[in-house]
Design an enzyme around this catalytic site. Structure first.
Site, PDB file in Angstrom:
ATOM      1  N   HIS A 162      -8.457  -9.955  14.504  1.00 16.49           N
ATOM      2  CA  HIS A 162      -9.725 -10.339  15.129  1.00 16.49           C
ATOM      3  C   HIS A 162     -10.903  -9.810  14.333  1.00 16.49           C
ATOM      4  O   HIS A 162     -10.824  -8.757  13.675  1.00 16.49           O
ATOM      5  CB  HIS A 162      -9.818  -9.775  16.553  1.00 16.49           C
ATOM      6  CG  HIS A 162      -9.004 -10.524  17.558  1.00 16.49           C
ATOM      7  ND1 HIS A 162      -9.349 -11.781  18.007  1.00 16.49           N
ATOM      8  CD2 HIS A 162      -7.872 -10.198  18.202  1.00 16.49           C
ATOM      9  CE1 HIS A 162      -8.446 -12.185  18.891  1.00 16.49           C
ATOM     10  NE2 HIS A 162      -7.531 -11.245  19.016  1.00 16.49           N
ATOM     11  N   ASP A 202     -15.313 -10.784  17.864  1.00 15.04           N
ATOM     12  CA  ASP A 202     -14.304 -11.181  18.856  1.00 15.04           C
ATOM     13  C   ASP A 202     -14.025 -10.027  19.816  1.00 15.04           C
ATOM     14  O   ASP A 202     -13.896 -10.217  21.028  1.00 15.04           O
ATOM     15  CB  ASP A 202     -12.973 -11.552  18.177  1.00 15.04           C
ATOM     16  CG  ASP A 202     -13.088 -12.683  17.185  1.00 15.04           C
ATOM     17  OD1 ASP A 202     -13.997 -13.516  17.326  1.00 15.04           O
ATOM     18  OD2 ASP A 202     -12.248 -12.727  16.260  1.00 15.04           O
ATOM     19  N   ARG A 238      -7.597  -4.183  16.941  1.00 18.21           N
ATOM     20  CA  ARG A 238      -7.454  -5.576  16.516  1.00 18.21           C
ATOM     21  C   ARG A 238      -8.195  -5.842  15.212  1.00 18.21           C
ATOM     22  O   ARG A 238      -7.809  -6.718  14.429  1.00 18.21           O
ATOM     23  CB  ARG A 238      -7.954  -6.525  17.610  1.00 18.21           C
ATOM     24  CG  ARG A 238      -7.240  -6.361  18.939  1.00 18.21           C
ATOM     25  CD  ARG A 238      -5.740  -6.437  18.784  1.00 18.21           C
ATOM     26  NE  ARG A 238      -5.273  -7.790  18.542  1.00 18.21           N
ATOM     27  CZ  ARG A 238      -4.105  -8.104  18.021  1.00 18.21           C
ATOM     28  NH1 ARG A 238      -3.278  -7.154  17.635  1.00 18.21           N
ATOM     29  NH2 ARG A 238      -3.754  -9.364  17.863  1.00 18.21           N
ATOM     30  N   HIS A 297      -6.428  -9.288  23.450  1.00 19.28           N
ATOM     31  CA  HIS A 297      -5.954  -7.904  23.492  1.00 19.28           C
ATOM     32  C   HIS A 297      -7.058  -6.974  24.007  1.00 19.28           C
ATOM     33  O   HIS A 297      -6.810  -6.063  24.795  1.00 19.28           O
ATOM     34  CB  HIS A 297      -5.517  -7.429  22.102  1.00 19.28           C
ATOM     35  CG  HIS A 297      -4.119  -7.792  21.729  1.00 19.28           C
ATOM     36  ND1 HIS A 297      -3.727  -9.077  21.457  1.00 19.28           N
ATOM     37  CD2 HIS A 297      -3.004  -7.012  21.570  1.00 19.28           C
ATOM     38  CE1 HIS A 297      -2.434  -9.094  21.136  1.00 19.28           C
ATOM     39  NE2 HIS A 297      -1.969  -7.859  21.204  1.00 19.28           N
TER      40      HIS A 297
END
Length: 243
Positions: free
Chosen positions: A200, A204, A194, A161
């Site tokens: 995440h 990340d 995220r 994303h």
């Protein structure tokens, strides 16, 4: 031609047009995954569970959960969508112009092919590391539990994303540099969402920003990309002049 033949001919023509449109709208990456930079050859990797970096990941996860009941949490839920349509929707305001296949066809075409190309850079690392996501480690649902089953089968590092949002921000900033601050801010928030969702770790997301930047640089070695970028900038200048 009798009525039956006319109906059949019309149906066939309609099906042919629909097929052609579907083929036209299919993304055509500027590079294959094998042609993209191999990020497994870099030192960037998920942090060790005993490291200070992972302690920071945990603290950011806790922060993200505190954001869920707020307006920022609602943004994170909306950002949980993935794909070209969400990019068009969420970046139109900071870009200063509605982005769509109908209204900005050259910009849309650039994003369609470039975003998929950038996404390819994370495929091998995701499969290699298969890092467990925060909601899996803490045995609790994410902010978007309907996505959890599918996400559990997909590696957490790096954040796809984030690569999508940051790539879009870099591309759109190149087209409209006068609004780079607003565009990049939205791209940053899309990645940060995220962490709030719990899909995440912060590391990340940080990797996603870097991966997207590397992929963006690679795009500029493609003559086809450079030609499409020129078309997109020309389209933007023409539409801006009408305002």
């Amino acid at each position: 031609m009798n009525t039956r033949k006319l109906i059949v001919a019309t149906l066939l023509a309609t099906m042919t047009c629909a097929t052609a449109m579907a083929q036209t709208d299919k993304a055509e990456p500027y590079f294959t995954p094998q042609e993209m930079p191999d990020m497994l050859k870099t030192p960037l990797a998920p942090p060790d569970s005993l490291s200070a970096a992972f302690s920071y990941d945990i603290s950011r996860y806790i922060w993200g959960k505190s954001m869920r009941p707020t307006e920022r949490g609602e943004m994170a839920k909306a950002d949980a969508e993935y794909g070209l349509q969400v990019v068009c929707r969420e970046f139109s305001e900071p870009f200063g112009m509605t982005i769509s296949k109908e209204q900005t066809p050259e910009i849309y075409l650039l994003l369609r092919d470039a975003l998929l190309t950038c996404d390819e850079i994370c495929w091998a690392p995701k499969n290699h590391y298969m890092r467990r996501r925060p909601f899996m480690v803490f045995h609790e649902p994410s902010l978007q539990p309907k996505d959890d089953a599918a996400l559990s089968k997909n590696g957490s590092f790096p954040s796809g994303h984030t690569i999508l949002g940051w790539s879009a921000a870099l591309l759109l900033s190149e087209i409209n540099p006068d609004r780079a601050e607003q565009i990049v801010n939205r791209g940053y928030l899309y990645g940060e969402s995220r962490v709030i969702v719990g899909a995440h770790w912060q590391s990340d997301v940080n990797a996603g920003y870097l991966y997207a930047s590397v992929a963006y640089a690679k795009l500029h070695t493609s003559d086809r990309f450079l030609k499409q970028m020129a078309k997109a900038r020309k389209e933007f200048a023409r539409l801006s002049a009408k305002k």
